[in-house]
Design a protein around this motif. Structure first.
Motif: not given
Length: 319
Positions: A257, A279, A283, A289-291, A294-295
């Motif tokens: 992460q 990507s 995602y 992961q969310n807005e 997220k990486t």
């Protein structure tokens, strides 16, 4: 003061004089000719170091602080021993000791992808991120991990060998001798292999036409170009390749992460359209992961010179 960074790869030895702002003042490459004895390769490397210093008009003994070398494989940073390199076929090679026969300066040796990660985190795409990862997608897959702005080596200096985590049990054979490694599915070597298979099965395809039926001419960019022309077989190859790349990145995201992952290596040349597609898959599938959290996945900025610059940034090993 300046430093000299060296990229010792399978094809070429490239050296450059680097200033404190990460800028290369002079650079030169010579063929590695890696099947020669190591002593001959190192002698050429040392001579190249001296030549680039002269070309930059800096004195090797008084104006160069150190020489850093980035190369394939697991490097014991304490001793400069190349513990293992699948690419070179080396085990327990005293690389530092060999180089020191020719150079009286301090010399530091590091894995090339770690050098890449270090340079990108200071001057490139991951600058400003506390924790980041570089993944180089090329003939094979390698990577580097930066935690708290420092390269993470692992207990035995082998951290970041992302290309050799298994994604398909008993799958395609990898260069390391094992089966199912990520590199056997998401490297440029794997992409060319799959494009050749698709082209020979479908001689009506655009890929087959682009190489005039000579599959030896197949390269990693051809399936992408053919896909843009609507070749359904190329589209299938690109689609599967994108999924394999995303699968490995999902594993990295789920385990580490990081704040950001930068994609380097020759496949970065495909561009943002490729990375954006990868990507989106990451995602969609990565855990948590969310807005808002997220990486970031982005293209590396620095290209081939990043290894030279990162090698020049190396410091003495501290336990």
């Amino acid at each position: 003061m300046y430093a000299i960074g060296v990229n010792l790869d399978l094809t070429n030895i490239t050296a450059g004089v680097v200033n404190e702002q990460g800028q290369i003042l002079s650079k030169e490459s010579i063929p590695t000719l890696r099947y020669r004895p190591l002593s001959e390769v190192v002698a050429d490397l040392a001579a190249l170091v001296k030549r680039v210093a002269e070309a930059a008009d800096v004195d090797l003994q008084t104006e160069i602080d150190h020489v850093g070398i980035g190369t394939y494989g697991t490097i014991d940073r304490r001793t400069g021993t190349l513990i293992y390199s699948a690419q070179f076929g080396f085990r327990d090679v005293p690389l530092l000791a060999e180089v020191k026969k020719h150079l009286s300066l301090p010399v530091y040796i590091e894995n090339d992808a770690n050098c890449y990660a270090l340079a990108e985190s200071h001057w490139g795409a991951t600058k400003g991120y506390k924790n980041s990862v570089i993944v180089t997608l090329g003939t094979t897959i390698s990577g580097g991990i930066v935690i708290n702005h420092e390269v993470y080596h692992g207990a035995f200096f082998g951290a970041g060998e992302f290309g050799h985590h298994v994604i398909v049990m008993d799958g395609e054979k990898c260069e390391c001798g094992r089966r199912g490694c990520w590199a056997a599915y998401a490297s440029s070597t794997a992409l060319v292999r799959d494009a050749r298979i698709a082209a020979i099965r479908h001689p009506e395809s655009e890929m087959f036409r682009m190489v005039n039926g000579d599959l030896r001419l197949m390269s990693y960019h051809i399936p992408f170009e053919a896909a843009k022309k609507g070749d359904v077989y190329a589209l299938d190859v690109v689609h599967m390749f994108r999924r394999y790349v995303a699968l490995g990145l999902i594993n990295i995201v789920n385990i580490l992460q990081p704040d950001a992952i930068a994609i380097g290596g020759k496949l970065r040349k495909i561009g943002h359209e490729f990375i954006d597609g990868v990507s989106a898959l990451v995602y969609e599938k990565a855990f948590g992961q969310n807005e808002k959290a997220k990486t970031e996945i982005k293209l590396a900025d620095m290209g081939y010179d990043a290894v030279i610059i990162g090698a020049a940034m190396l410091k003495p090993w501290k336990e």
